[in-house]
Design a protein around this motif. Structure first.
Motif, PDB file in Angstrom:
ATOM      1  N   TYR A 320       0.845  -1.216   0.000  1.00 49.64           N
ATOM      2  CA  TYR A 320       0.000   0.000   0.000  1.00 49.64           C
ATOM      3  C   TYR A 320       0.871   1.254   0.000  1.00 49.64           C
ATOM      4  N   MET A 321       1.905   1.193   0.822  1.00 52.31           N
ATOM      5  CA  MET A 321       2.838   2.319   0.911  1.00 52.31           C
ATOM      6  C   MET A 321       3.549   2.508  -0.441  1.00 52.31           C
ATOM      7  N   LEU A 322       3.936   1.391  -1.039  1.00 49.03           N
ATOM      8  CA  LEU A 322       4.597   1.446  -2.347  1.00 49.03           C
ATOM      9  C   LEU A 322       3.664   2.086  -3.368  1.00 49.03           C
ATOM     10  N   ASN A 323       2.434   1.613  -3.429  1.00 47.95           N
ATOM     11  CA  ASN A 323       1.479   2.140  -4.390  1.00 47.95           C
ATOM     12  C   ASN A 323       1.240   3.639  -4.181  1.00 47.95           C
ATOM     13  N   HIS A 324       1.152   4.015  -2.927  1.00 45.80           N
ATOM     14  CA  HIS A 324       0.915   5.425  -2.600  1.00 45.80           C
ATOM     15  C   HIS A 324       2.024   6.322  -3.166  1.00 45.80           C
ATOM     16  N   ASN A 325       3.230   5.784  -3.246  1.00 43.59           N
ATOM     17  CA  ASN A 325       4.366   6.599  -3.672  1.00 43.59           C
ATOM     18  C   ASN A 325       4.775   6.428  -5.129  1.00 43.59           C
ATOM     19  N   LEU A 326       4.008   5.642  -5.890  1.00 46.67           N
ATOM     20  CA  LEU A 326       4.356   5.457  -7.305  1.00 46.67           C
ATOM     21  C   LEU A 326       3.854   6.621  -8.152  1.00 46.67           C
ATOM     22  N   LYS A 327       4.724   7.107  -9.020  1.00 46.66           N
ATOM     23  CA  LYS A 327       4.274   8.131  -9.985  1.00 46.66           C
ATOM     24  C   LYS A 327       3.526   7.400 -11.109  1.00 46.66           C
ATOM     25  N   PRO A 328       2.417   7.938 -11.592  1.00 45.22           N
ATOM     26  CA  PRO A 328       1.706   7.241 -12.674  1.00 45.22           C
ATOM     27  C   PRO A 328       2.559   7.171 -13.942  1.00 45.22           C
ATOM     28  N   PHE A 329       2.439   6.048 -14.642  1.00 44.48           N
ATOM     29  CA  PHE A 329       3.131   5.897 -15.924  1.00 44.48           C
ATOM     30  C   PHE A 329       2.139   6.142 -17.045  1.00 44.48           C
ATOM     31  N   SER A 330       2.506   7.028 -17.957  1.00 44.09           N
ATOM     32  CA  SER A 330       1.601   7.209 -19.092  1.00 44.09           C
ATOM     33  C   SER A 330       2.244   6.569 -20.306  1.00 44.09           C
ATOM     34  N   THR A 331       1.509   5.686 -20.930  1.00 43.32           N
ATOM     35  CA  THR A 331       2.068   4.998 -22.102  1.00 43.32           C
ATOM     36  C   THR A 331       2.296   6.018 -23.218  1.00 43.32           C
ATOM     37  N   ASN A 332       3.370   5.851 -23.923  1.00 40.22           N
ATOM     38  CA  ASN A 332       3.609   6.714 -25.088  1.00 40.22           C
ATOM     39  C   ASN A 332       4.195   5.855 -26.200  1.00 40.22           C
ATOM     40  N   VAL A 333       4.460   6.484 -27.327  1.00 37.45           N
ATOM     41  CA  VAL A 333       4.900   5.679 -28.474  1.00 37.45           C
ATOM     42  C   VAL A 333       6.301   5.111 -28.287  1.00 37.45           C
ATOM     43  N   ILE A 334       7.098   5.730 -27.436  1.00 39.50           N
ATOM     44  CA  ILE A 334       8.479   5.266 -27.285  1.00 39.50           C
ATOM     45  C   ILE A 334       8.552   4.045 -26.363  1.00 39.50           C
ATOM     46  N   ARG A 335       7.890   4.148 -25.227  1.00 32.72           N
ATOM     47  CA  ARG A 335       7.888   3.011 -24.300  1.00 32.72           C
ATOM     48  C   ARG A 335       6.481   2.418 -24.240  1.00 32.72           C
ATOM     49  N   GLU A 336       6.356   1.192 -24.736  1.00 42.99           N
ATOM     50  CA  GLU A 336       5.022   0.606 -24.819  1.00 42.99           C
ATOM     51  C   GLU A 336       4.467   0.163 -23.482  1.00 42.99           C
ATOM     52  N   LYS A 337       5.361  -0.350 -22.627  1.00 39.32           N
ATOM     53  CA  LYS A 337       4.860  -0.891 -21.365  1.00 39.32           C
ATOM     54  C   LYS A 337       5.790  -0.514 -20.219  1.00 39.32           C
ATOM     55  N   ALA A 338       5.200  -0.385 -19.045  1.00 41.49           N
ATOM     56  CA  ALA A 338       6.016  -0.160 -17.849  1.00 41.49           C
ATOM     57  C   ALA A 338       5.648  -1.209 -16.804  1.00 41.49           C
ATOM     58  N   PHE A 339       6.672  -1.676 -16.100  1.00 45.35           N
ATOM     59  CA  PHE A 339       6.458  -2.743 -15.115  1.00 45.35           C
ATOM     60  C   PHE A 339       6.980  -2.320 -13.748  1.00 45.35           C
ATOM     61  N   ILE A 340       6.269  -2.769 -12.735  1.00 41.64           N
ATOM     62  CA  ILE A 340       6.815  -2.737 -11.382  1.00 41.64           C
ATOM     63  C   ILE A 340       7.155  -4.180 -11.058  1.00 41.64           C
ATOM     64  N   VAL A 341       8.436  -4.425 -10.792  1.00 46.10           N
ATOM     65  CA  VAL A 341       8.857  -5.785 -10.470  1.00 46.10           C
ATOM     66  C   VAL A 341       9.236  -5.836  -8.993  1.00 46.10           C
ATOM     67  N   VAL A 342       8.629  -6.778  -8.290  1.00 42.89           N
ATOM     68  CA  VAL A 342       8.921  -6.919  -6.855  1.00 42.89           C
ATOM     69  C   VAL A 342       9.606  -8.272  -6.636  1.00 42.89           C
ATOM     70  N   PRO A 343      10.409  -8.395  -5.586  1.00 41.62           N
ATOM     71  CA  PRO A 343      11.110  -9.674  -5.381  1.00 41.62           C
ATOM     72  C   PRO A 343      10.138 -10.809  -5.035  1.00 41.62           C
ATOM     73  N   SER A 344      10.410 -11.996  -5.582  1.00 40.14           N
ATOM     74  CA  SER A 344       9.480 -13.106  -5.356  1.00 40.14           C
ATOM     75  C   SER A 344       9.428 -13.510  -3.881  1.00 40.14           C
ATOM     76  N   PHE A 345      10.488 -13.186  -3.104  1.00 41.62           N
ATOM     77  CA  PHE A 345      10.440 -13.597  -1.693  1.00 41.62           C
ATOM     78  C   PHE A 345       9.365 -12.836  -0.905  1.00 41.62           C
TER      79      PHE A 345
END
Ligand SMILES: [Zn+2]
Length: 385
Positions: A320-345
Motif C-alpha cells: 500500500y505504501m509502495l502504491n501510494h508513492n508510485l508516480k503514474p506511468f503514461s504509455t507513449n509511443v516510445i515506451r510501450e509498457k512499464a512494469f513494477i517488479v517486486v522480489p518473489s520472496f
C-alpha cells in the motif's frame, strides 16, 4: 474502509475520508524518517532533542485520531514513552481505520513495527522512503551531488551506481582497488571515496578481522553473545546459513559505503542488478540499459522488434505504501509498457495485493514472472524471422 465518528457534519467526514490515506502515509513517512535521524544522532552521540518534523508528524497523527472521534486510548499519543510503545507494535495493530488492511502482509515474516528492540527496522526504513523527500539522509545527498557533476552522462551515472552496489567495502590494500576505480573521472574518484565511503569503525574489528554480510556485502557487527548483525535484520532473514557464509577480511585499510548508501542504493540495487544480469543476454533483446536517463527507471529493455519496456524494481515491505508513492506511468509511443517488479520472496499475496490496488499504468510482476515474460516476448520475435 470503515469509519466510526462521533458527531461532526457529513462534509467534514467526507473530506477527511478523501484525504485519510494520504495524510496517514505522509505523516508515517515523516515519522519514520525522524526516528531514523534520531537513531543515527543517538548512535553518533549528538542527539539534540526531537527533530522538528517529528513534532509535525506527531501532531498530524494525533489530530487525525481526534477528527475521527476515536477513543482517547486509541489516539496516537503525544508523549515519547507512550509513542515508543506504539512504535514497537506492528502497524496493522494500531487502532486507526484501515491500518489492519494496509499494513498486514500475510507472507512477510519481517517485523511490521518501526522499532524492534530499540533499533530501527527494515520496515521503518521502507516507510521512510515515501513522503516528499525520499533521499533525505546526508549520505545520499552526497550521492546526488556527485550525480550532478556528471553533466548528464547517463553511462557514468550507471557505472558509479553499479560500482557502489558491487563494492560496499573497499580494501585499500588490495591491488584490484585501483583497477576498479581507475575508469572514473579523477574528480569523481576523489569525491566517491571521500563522501560515499568511510573508514570501517574500530568496533567492527574482532581480533583484527571484519565480518562481511553474505547478502549485501556490508560490515557485520558482532554482539557480546556472538550474534552477527547487518544494518537491518533483512539480510539475516534472507540468508540461510548466515554464520557459515560470513566472510572475514583482515586488512586494516577497509572502507565501507556509508549507512545511507547501503540502505538506499546498495540494498535495492542488489535486486536491480541481479535482474539486469538475468535478462541482458536473453534472445530477442537488442539492448538492456541499467538506470536509463540518469535513473528515470531502473531498466529499459529494447527488443529486436523495436518494442521498448521500462521497469522499476521495488522492494518495499508494504504494498500500500509502495502504491501510494508510485508516480503514474503514461504509455507513449516510445515506451510501450512499464512494469513494477517486486522480489518473489515477498510472496504471491503481496503481488496480488499490489496488482489489485495499483491503477497507475504499470503491470505488476515478481522477478521470476518478469524474466519468463521477457523470454516469451523475445522468442516471439525470433520465431517471426
Ligand atoms: Zn547485509
Amino acid at each position: 474502509m470503515r469509519f466510526e465518528t462521533k458527531g461532526g457534519d457529513l462534509l467534514t467526514v467526507k473530506s477527511l475520508i478523501d484525504n485519510y490515506e494520504k495524510r496517514c502515509f505522509d505523516s508515517l513517512s515523516i515519522l519514520a524518517r525522524s526516528i531514523i535521524d534520531m537513531d543515527k544522532a543517538f548512535k553518533e552521540e549528538n542527539l539534540e532533542g526531537f527533530p522538528k518534523l517529528m513534532i509535525k508528524a506527531t501532531g498530524e497523527l494525533h489530530s487525525i485520531g481526534l477528527e475521527l472521534g476515536l477513543d482517547s486510548k486509541d489516539i496516537y499519543p503525544l508523549t515519547l514513552d507512550e509513542q515508543i510503545v506504539w512504535w514497537e507494535k506492528p502497524l496493522h495493530l494500531w487502532p486507526y481505520p484501515s491500518f489492519d488492511e494496509w499494513f498486514f502482509v500475510e507472507e512477510d515474516e519481517l517485523e511490521q513495527a518501526v522499532l524492534y528492540d530499540y533499533d530501527v527496522t527494515e520496515f521503518c526504513i521502507s516507510i521512510a522512503q515515501g513522503g516528499h523527500d525520499p533521499i533525505h539522509e546526508q549520505d545520499t545527498k552526497e550521492f546526488i551531488s556527485i550525480r550532478n557533476l556528471l553533466n548528464n552522462d547517463s553511462h557514468d551515472y550507471s557505472n558509479i551506481r553499479k560500482f557502489l552496489i558491487e563494492n560496499p567495502i573497499l580494501n585499500l590494500d588490495s591491488p584490484t582497488y585501483m583497477r576498479k576505480i581507475a575508469h572514473m573521472p579523477p574528480n569523481i574518484q576523489e569525491k566517491l571515496v571521500n563522501y560515499l565511503y568511510e573508514a570501517v569503525p574500530k568496533h567492527y574489528y574482532n581480533e583484527g578481522q571484519v565480518y562481511v554480510c553474505p547478502r549485501c556485502g556490508w560490515t557485520l557487527s558482532i554482539t557480546d553473545d556472538g550474534d552477527a548483525n547487518c544494518d537491518t535484520n533483512k539480510c539475516k532473514k534472507l540468508s540461510s546459513g548466515w554464520y557459515f557464509k560470513s566472510i572475514k577480511l583482515n586488512s586494516h585499510k577497509l572502507l565501507r559505503v556509508r549507512r545511507g548508501i547501503r540502505r538506499y542504493i546498495v540494498d535495492p540495487g542488489l535486486l536491480e542488478l541481479n535482474l539486469f544480469k538475468r535478462i541482458e543476454k536473453l534472445p530477442g533483446l537488442k539492448d538492456v540499459i541499467l538506470y536509463p536517463n540518469n535513473d528515470e527507471y531502473d531498466l529499459e529493455l529494447i527488443f529486436e522488434s523495436g518494442t521498448s519496456w521500462v521497469v522499476d524494481v521495488k522492494d518495499w515491505v508494504n504494498p500500500y505504501m509502495l502504491n501510494h508513492n508510485l508516480k503514474p506511468f503514461s504509455t507513449n509511443v516510445i515506451r510501450e509498457k512499464a512494469f513494477i517488479v517486486v522480489p518473489s520472496f515477498r510472496g504471491s499475496t503481496y503481488v496480488k495485493t499490489l496488482r489489485s490496488i495499483c491503477k497507475k499504468g504499470y503491470e505488476v510482476l515478481d522477478d521470476k514472472q518478469f524474466v519468463k515474460l521477457v523470454q516469451k516476448e523475445g522468442a516471439q520475435f525470433e520465431s517471426q524471422i
